[in-house]
Motif scaffolding. Structure first.
Motif, PDB file in Angstrom:
ATOM      1  N   ASP A 149     -13.004  -0.693  -8.214  1.00  0.00           N
ATOM      2  CA  ASP A 149     -13.924  -1.498  -9.023  1.00  0.00           C
ATOM      3  C   ASP A 149     -15.232  -1.311  -8.646  1.00  0.00           C
ATOM      4  O   ASP A 149     -16.162  -1.605  -9.056  1.00  0.00           O
ATOM      5  N   TYR A 150     -15.531   0.129  -7.808  1.00  0.00           N
ATOM      6  CA  TYR A 150     -16.981   0.303  -7.298  1.00  0.00           C
ATOM      7  C   TYR A 150     -17.426   0.902  -8.768  1.00  0.00           C
ATOM      8  O   TYR A 150     -17.106   1.758  -9.116  1.00  0.00           O
ATOM      9  N   ILE A 182      -6.402  -2.274  -6.810  1.00  0.00           N
ATOM     10  CA  ILE A 182      -5.895  -1.240  -7.436  1.00  0.00           C
ATOM     11  C   ILE A 182      -4.830  -1.403  -8.232  1.00  0.00           C
ATOM     12  O   ILE A 182      -4.425  -0.698  -9.109  1.00  0.00           O
ATOM     13  N   LEU A 183      -4.230  -2.703  -8.246  1.00  0.00           N
ATOM     14  CA  LEU A 183      -2.996  -2.911  -9.102  1.00  0.00           C
ATOM     15  C   LEU A 183      -3.512  -3.597 -10.462  1.00  0.00           C
ATOM     16  O   LEU A 183      -2.634  -3.751 -11.122  1.00  0.00           O
ATOM     17  N   GLY A 184      -4.904  -3.448 -10.490  1.00  0.00           N
ATOM     18  CA  GLY A 184      -5.334  -3.857 -11.715  1.00  0.00           C
ATOM     19  C   GLY A 184      -5.502  -5.387 -12.064  1.00  0.00           C
ATOM     20  O   GLY A 184      -5.363  -5.971 -13.002  1.00  0.00           O
ATOM     21  N   ARG A 185      -5.285  -6.200 -10.782  1.00  0.00           N
ATOM     22  CA  ARG A 185      -5.192  -7.692 -10.925  1.00  0.00           C
ATOM     23  C   ARG A 185      -6.489  -8.138 -10.527  1.00  0.00           C
ATOM     24  O   ARG A 185      -6.681  -9.047  -9.506  1.00  0.00           O
ATOM     25  N   ARG A 186      -7.708  -7.804 -10.835  1.00  0.00           N
ATOM     26  CA  ARG A 186      -8.953  -8.448 -10.550  1.00  0.00           C
ATOM     27  C   ARG A 186      -9.034  -9.908 -10.376  1.00  0.00           C
ATOM     28  O   ARG A 186      -9.652 -10.344  -9.540  1.00  0.00           O
ATOM     29  N   GLN A 187      -8.487 -10.419 -11.477  1.00  0.00           N
ATOM     30  CA  GLN A 187      -8.681 -12.080 -11.515  1.00  0.00           C
ATOM     31  C   GLN A 187      -8.057 -12.825 -10.213  1.00  0.00           C
ATOM     32  O   GLN A 187      -8.656 -13.521  -9.867  1.00  0.00           O
ATOM     33  N   LEU A 221     -13.847   7.558  -3.356  1.00  0.00           N
ATOM     34  CA  LEU A 221     -14.089   6.269  -3.337  1.00  0.00           C
ATOM     35  C   LEU A 221     -13.655   5.494  -4.224  1.00  0.00           C
ATOM     36  O   LEU A 221     -13.051   4.555  -4.057  1.00  0.00           O
ATOM     37  N   LEU A 222     -13.366   5.852  -5.345  1.00  0.00           N
ATOM     38  CA  LEU A 222     -12.593   5.148  -6.426  1.00  0.00           C
ATOM     39  C   LEU A 222     -11.001   5.134  -6.259  1.00  0.00           C
ATOM     40  O   LEU A 222     -10.483   4.112  -6.728  1.00  0.00           O
ATOM     41  N   GLN A 280       0.996  -1.173   0.045  1.00  0.00           N
ATOM     42  CA  GLN A 280      -0.084  -0.013   0.173  1.00  0.00           C
ATOM     43  C   GLN A 280       0.756   1.322  -0.069  1.00  0.00           C
ATOM     44  O   GLN A 280       0.560   2.212  -0.623  1.00  0.00           O
ATOM     45  N   ALA A 281       2.139   1.103   0.720  1.00  0.00           N
ATOM     46  CA  ALA A 281       2.842   2.206   0.728  1.00  0.00           C
ATOM     47  C   ALA A 281       3.440   2.530  -0.481  1.00  0.00           C
ATOM     48  O   ALA A 281       3.870   3.711  -0.810  1.00  0.00           O
ATOM     49  N   TYR A 282       4.003   1.428  -1.229  1.00  0.00           N
ATOM     50  CA  TYR A 282       4.551   1.576  -2.709  1.00  0.00           C
ATOM     51  C   TYR A 282       3.424   2.265  -3.545  1.00  0.00           C
ATOM     52  O   TYR A 282       4.002   3.088  -4.380  1.00  0.00           O
ATOM     53  N   VAL A 283       2.208   1.870  -3.339  1.00  0.00           N
ATOM     54  CA  VAL A 283       1.403   2.343  -4.196  1.00  0.00           C
ATOM     55  C   VAL A 283       1.076   3.812  -4.071  1.00  0.00           C
ATOM     56  O   VAL A 283       0.906   4.654  -4.862  1.00  0.00           O
ATOM     57  N   GLN A 284       1.287   4.135  -2.791  1.00  0.00           N
ATOM     58  CA  GLN A 284       1.105   5.666  -2.351  1.00  0.00           C
ATOM     59  C   GLN A 284       2.220   6.565  -2.946  1.00  0.00           C
ATOM     60  O   GLN A 284       1.662   7.759  -3.431  1.00  0.00           O
ATOM     61  N   VAL A 285       3.397   5.912  -2.930  1.00  0.00           N
ATOM     62  CA  VAL A 285       4.398   6.838  -3.601  1.00  0.00           C
ATOM     63  C   VAL A 285       4.706   6.542  -5.212  1.00  0.00           C
ATOM     64  O   VAL A 285       5.620   6.655  -5.978  1.00  0.00           O
TER      65      VAL A 285
END
Length: 285
Positions: free
Chosen positions: A283-284, A140-145, A277-278, A99-104
């Motif tokens: 995915d919402y 969030i990383l686009g790995r829905r499957q 929210l997004l 999550q921290a890596y995503v934040q930066v």
């Protein structure tokens, strides 16, 4: 704010490992303009309770606010890497680091860390809360499957878990698959004696007949739903606002409050809520 700081200090003297008290102390110091001291306080607390992910979340929140942004990002990356190294077998810390890596804006580092969550030896340690966080991270990383597959494993291995059922119902609901959400809600209600407020709330959201939760956050959500059904968006917005105050990061409260605001003729505030929210749950729908 000085009074709040004094109160937090007294609470920490009684409960030195209380994350709530440490967080209150840090917030009071930031409000007083003591940001550097707040960071030192958070670091000291994290060193005192190193196995509590929330203590490190407090540190990361302060690091992201450093100036300049390049310094903040570097400090966050370094801290996340340390968490990942020191707690390599704990999924809670792997999620926090990712999550921290995503934040930066380090998606490759986040993806590498997320991959570790999918290994059997790590994924089998996930509890319901961490499973929810893991699926959100993968989304969030686009790995829905990958998120779907991970959740399905838990649904199959723990068919009587109301907590996992609630996660699966929300997942179907937020993707607009209401029929699937209703199917999962009905199956969960039939297969478990644990009629938790969370499960009851999601059943009602999926148009499945269920008792109303008695009080608190879940009751407020259901009361807001009933107000929407009765064409009273003002009352619905009030209920969803109160629910959001109880749980500021509640995805469903944001989603429903945006609907109520739209029906009140306030599309601007509804759009702001949906933006937030997004960011939390892409995915919402």
């Amino acid at each position: 704010n000085t009074e709040l700081l004094d109160a937090a200090d007294r609470a920490l003297a009684i409960l030195p490992e209380s994350t709530d008290a440490a967080s209150a102390r840090v917030r009071a110091m930031v409000a007083l303009g003591q940001r550097d001291a707040a960071l030192e306080s958070a670091l000291d607390f994290a060193a005192r309770v190193p196995n509590d992910p929330e203590s490190h979340r407090l540190v990361l929140a302060l690091l992201t606010g450093l100036d300049p942004a390049a310094t903040a990002n570097a400090r966050v990356r370094e801290y996340a890497a340390t968490l990942e190294r020191d707690h390599a077998d704990d999924p809670r810390f792997l999620i926090l680091a990712a999550q921290a890596y995503v934040q930066v804006r380090e998606p490759e580092l986040a993806a590498q860390t997320a991959d570790k969550l999918l290994t059997p030896e790590i994924s089998e340690q996930l509890d319901a809360a961490s499973l929810d966080d893991a699926t959100q991270l993968l989304d969030i990383l686009g790995r829905r499957q990958a998120a779907d597959d991970l959740l399905e494993r838990f649904i199959q291995s723990q068919p009587g878990s109301a907590a996992i059922a609630s996660i699966s119902i929300e997942r179907a609901y937020k993707q607009g698959r209401i029929a699937l959400a209703a199917q999962r809600a009905a199956a969960a209600l039939a297969s478990t004696d644990d009629q938790s407020p969370e499960l009851l709330m999601w059943a009602r959201l999926s148009d499945v007949e269920a008792a109303a939760p008695a009080k608190g956050y879940h009751a407020l959500i259901v009361q807001g739903l009933d107000a929407l059904a009765n064409r009273d968006p003002a009352a619905a917005a009030r209920h969803f606002d109160l629910a959001s105050r109880e749980r500021p990061d509640s995805r469903i409260a944001m989603h429903l409050r945006a609907i109520a605001l739209d029906r009140l003729g306030n599309p601007r505030d509804a759009a702001r809520l949906r933006e937030r929210l997004l960011r939390l749950a892409p995915d919402y729908t």
